[in-house]
Design a protein around this motif. Sequence first.
Motif, short mmCIF file in Angstrom:
data_model
loop_
_atom_site.label_atom_id
_atom_site.label_comp_id
_atom_site.label_asym_id
_atom_site.label_seq_id
_atom_site.Cartn_x
_atom_site.Cartn_y
_atom_site.Cartn_z
N VAL A 174 0.84 -1.20 0.00
CA VAL A 174 0.00 0.00 0.00
C VAL A 174 0.87 1.25 0.00
O VAL A 174 0.64 2.19 -0.77
N SER A 175 1.87 1.26 0.87
CA SER A 175 2.75 2.44 0.92
C SER A 175 3.51 2.60 -0.39
O SER A 175 3.76 3.73 -0.82
N ALA A 224 -4.16 12.81 -3.12
CA ALA A 224 -4.48 12.57 -1.71
C ALA A 224 -5.92 12.07 -1.55
O ALA A 224 -6.19 11.16 -0.77
N VAL A 225 -6.84 12.68 -2.29
CA VAL A 225 -8.24 12.25 -2.24
C VAL A 225 -8.38 10.82 -2.76
O VAL A 225 -9.10 9.99 -2.18
N ALA A 226 -7.70 10.51 -3.86
CA ALA A 226 -7.76 9.16 -4.43
C ALA A 226 -7.22 8.12 -3.44
O ALA A 226 -7.77 7.02 -3.33
N PRO A 232 -10.85 1.89 1.75
CA PRO A 232 -11.82 0.79 1.97
C PRO A 232 -11.54 -0.43 1.11
O PRO A 232 -11.71 -1.57 1.57
N TYR A 233 -11.12 -0.20 -0.13
CA TYR A 233 -10.82 -1.33 -1.01
C TYR A 233 -9.61 -2.09 -0.51
O TYR A 233 -9.57 -3.33 -0.52
N LEU A 237 -9.24 -6.05 0.74
CA LEU A 237 -8.23 -7.00 0.28
C LEU A 237 -7.36 -7.53 1.41
O LEU A 237 -6.58 -8.45 1.21
N GLY A 238 -7.48 -6.94 2.59
CA GLY A 238 -6.68 -7.38 3.72
C GLY A 238 -5.32 -6.72 3.78
O GLY A 238 -4.46 -7.16 4.58
N LEU A 239 -5.10 -5.70 2.97
CA LEU A 239 -3.81 -5.01 2.97
C LEU A 239 -3.72 -3.99 4.11
O LEU A 239 -2.61 -3.53 4.44
#
Length: 241
Positions: A174-175, A224-226, A232-233, A237-239
């Motif tokens: 994610v990062s 930043a908004v995106a 939530p997505y 996915l458990g990330l």
Amino acid sequence: FLSYLTIIFLYRPKKSTELNADVIEAQIKTLGPMSGKEMISLFTIILSVVGFATEPWHHVDEAWIAMLAFLIVFATSVIDEQAIRTDIDWSFLIALGAMVGFGDILRESGLAAMIVSVIKPYLEIFSNSKVLFLMAFSMVVHLLRFALPLTPGLLVSMLAIMPILSSIGIDPLVSGLVALISSNPWVLRQQNSIYRAVWKATGGKIFNHEDTLGMALLHMVIVAVAVGLSVPYWEYLGLIR
């Protein structure tokens, strides 16, 4: 999508234009068919990408895949010894290798654990708001790019954030995604190599840098908004836990 809507809103053309198919066809003919060296380069790129993507299956280290790609283009004279000596920025590659290895140094030396223990109390504000944390990280990457080029900027931002991710339940993937989409601002001309190449290639005749500043600043907010909307997505996915 948000960027597209913003571009349409800010830069909608005053009159419609039609592309001339003859001009496009003439440009394609000027380029001509792919040369042998170009086909070898394309094959090497595809082979490398496939090799990197399937590494969990064949367990061949990425460094050996990259070395194989280098040997292919060298053996087929796509690049020669003179190009290796003069056209490759060896000082940058050495510095890049040192920065990549810095992550292992942090982990093995125990410095990463020490950094986490020191800054963890200050992360309590983000413990219940991963959205706020990731949006703040996005803005930090944007600001870091004012001082560092793309690759060093990405490496520094990732190395700085890696030690604290596990402590707040965010997967490193994610990062990485957040850093990638936040690393291409063009508030300054020299920040974005793609933007600079387009601007120079057109001789500044299509647009002036000042005309794009509004979109450049809005793009930082859009990213930043995106990021916030994607949380939530990622949780699904458990990330993000």
